[in-house]
Design a protein around this motif. Structure first.
Motif, PDB file in Angstrom:
ATOM      1  N   GLU A   1       6.994   6.028   0.921  1.00 23.30           N
ATOM      2  CA  GLU A   1       5.985   7.772   1.144  1.00 23.30           C
ATOM      3  C   GLU A   1       6.456   8.733   2.293  1.00 23.30           C
ATOM      4  N   ALA A   2       6.700   8.394   3.635  1.00 19.31           N
ATOM      5  CA  ALA A   2       7.436   9.666   4.236  1.00 19.31           C
ATOM      6  C   ALA A   2       8.212  10.103   4.386  1.00 19.31           C
ATOM      7  N   GLY A   3       9.131   9.439   3.089  1.00 20.32           N
ATOM      8  CA  GLY A   3      10.559  10.585   2.956  1.00 20.32           C
ATOM      9  C   GLY A   3      11.465   9.572   3.441  1.00 20.32           C
ATOM     10  N   LYS A   4      11.505   8.591   4.568  1.00 21.61           N
ATOM     11  CA  LYS A   4      12.134   7.540   4.852  1.00 21.61           C
ATOM     12  C   LYS A   4      12.909   6.963   4.488  1.00 21.61           C
ATOM     13  N   PRO A   5      14.504   6.800   4.345  1.00 20.02           N
ATOM     14  CA  PRO A   5      15.087   5.430   3.790  1.00 20.02           C
ATOM     15  C   PRO A   5      15.110   4.357   3.951  1.00 20.02           C
ATOM     16  N   CYS A   6      14.745   3.351   2.824  1.00 19.56           N
ATOM     17  CA  CYS A   6      14.263   1.843   3.605  1.00 19.56           C
ATOM     18  C   CYS A   6      15.665   1.355   2.764  1.00 19.56           C
ATOM     19  N   ILE A   7      16.040   0.930   1.885  1.00 21.19           N
ATOM     20  CA  ILE A   7      17.151   0.531   1.132  1.00 21.19           C
ATOM     21  C   ILE A   7      18.499   1.664   0.477  1.00 21.19           C
ATOM     22  N   VAL A   8      19.690   1.109   0.624  1.00 21.81           N
ATOM     23  CA  VAL A   8      20.732   1.843   0.223  1.00 21.81           C
ATOM     24  C   VAL A   8      21.045   0.264  -0.377  1.00 21.81           C
ATOM     25  N   ALA A   9      21.453   1.044  -1.818  1.00 19.40           N
ATOM     26  CA  ALA A   9      22.152  -0.391  -2.418  1.00 19.40           C
ATOM     27  C   ALA A   9      23.705   0.441  -3.003  1.00 19.40           C
ATOM     28  N   SER A  10      24.347  -0.113  -3.211  1.00 11.98           N
ATOM     29  CA  SER A  10      25.616  -0.353  -4.367  1.00 11.98           C
ATOM     30  C   SER A  10      25.586  -1.399  -5.715  1.00 11.98           C
TER      31      SER A  10
ATOM     32  N   GLY B   1       0.937  -1.558   0.007  1.00 11.16           N
ATOM     33  CA  GLY B   1      -0.050  -0.256   0.538  1.00 11.16           C
ATOM     34  C   GLY B   1       0.819   1.333  -0.444  1.00 11.16           C
ATOM     35  N   ASP B   2       1.841   1.454   0.037  1.00 15.63           N
ATOM     36  CA  ASP B   2       3.030   2.330   0.397  1.00 15.63           C
ATOM     37  C   ASP B   2       2.856   2.534  -1.064  1.00 15.63           C
ATOM     38  N   VAL B   3       4.499   3.984  -1.410  1.00 12.66           N
ATOM     39  CA  VAL B   3       4.585   3.958  -2.331  1.00 12.66           C
ATOM     40  C   VAL B   3       6.555   3.894  -2.441  1.00 12.66           C
TER      41      VAL B   3
END
Length: 270
Positions: free
Chosen positions: A254-263, A228-230
């Motif tokens: 959608e709240a602007g919080k980081p969920c993943i960081v990838a390299s 349901g999130d974007v």
């Protein structure tokens, strides 16, 4: 000796939308580890689709970790990495994967594995750190199985790349987290996340360099993308040369919080 598609008879393997999309339809356990397979196809053709094995890798690594978790606990990914050593087949043949746990504590575990073509050629190596949590996985509202509808990989790809501008080494897109993209915990499947991150990284690299192919991808999972999130993914090429490019991909809810960081690392072929 092989057992049924369960983790030590505690958690059934229940294919959902991601598994249906990518043709991941088998999982088995033995005394030496876990095995899984998927059917290749157009979704695994070309360098940009190297992480089309993401769902296969996440499943075989994740269920291996679940089997080593304390009773009543589930494993959630905190880091998954892929090293690509050869092109993926795209001719409808079956790819296989095998994984085993190399470390486990009461709170976390580490699994490693390999992915092969139907002819036995190594195409990728994979690794996953998992954190053991108390959870009750569900599928389709708790019915125990996914009932669809499920889009094709091509439909999701078109939705992503059709909305993914790339300029001067930067690319971005937003995608709703729908039922056919989630895992049993009702969050964006870790393997789908791998695939999306690599798609966008390739898009960013292609805007500033040509002829580079995926070498490796490592994703850190900071918090889940819930159904349901974007999810908004942003990629930026942070370093490049004639034979190498490094790209960072971030994923925000959608709240602007980081969920993943990838390299993502790309290099010249050969």
């Amino acid at each position: 000796m092989d057992t049924a598609t369960t983790c030590q008879n505690r958690h059934d393997f229940q294919p959902g939308g991601p598994e249906i999309m990518f043709g991941v339809d088998e999982l088995s356990a033995s005394d030496t580890g876990f095995r899984a397979s998927m059917v290749s196809g157009p979704w695994s053709a070309g360098p940009a689709n190297a992480a089309a094995v993401g769902v296969l890798a996440d499943n075989v690594l994740g269920y291996a970790l679940i089997s080593s978790a304390p009773l009543g606990r589930w494993s959630v990914s905190t880091e998954i990495s892929l090293d690509f050593v050869g092109p993926l087949p795209a001719d409808g043949t079956r790819m296989s994967a095998e994984a085993r746990v190399v470390h486990a504590s009461p709170g976390a575990g580490l699994a490693e594995g390999s992915l092969f073509s139907s002819g036995g050629q190594l195409v990728a190596r994979c690794r996953q750190w998992g954190r053991f949590i108390e959870a009750t996985p569900q599928r389709d509202g708790g019915t125990g199985g996914f009932s669809g509808p499920c889009r094709s990989v091509a439909e999701v790809t078109d939705a992503v790349l059709g909305d993914a501008p790339a300029v001067d080494g930067r690319a971005w897109f937003s995608l709703p987290v729908e039922d056919d993209l989630v895992n049993p915990l009702r969050t964006l499947h870790g393997g789908v996340t791998l695939w999306l991150a690599e798609l966008l990284a390739c898009r960013a690299v292609d805007s500033v360099a040509s002829g580079l192919v995926p070498a490796s991808l490592a994703v850190s999972y900071l918090r889940p993308f819930v159904v349901g999130d974007v999810a908004t993914f942003r990629a930026e090429v942070t370093s490049r040369g004639r034979r190498l490019a490094v790209t960072q991909v971030t994923g925000l809810n959608e709240a602007g919080k980081p969920c993943i960081v990838a390299s993502a690392h790309h290099h010249g072929p050969g």
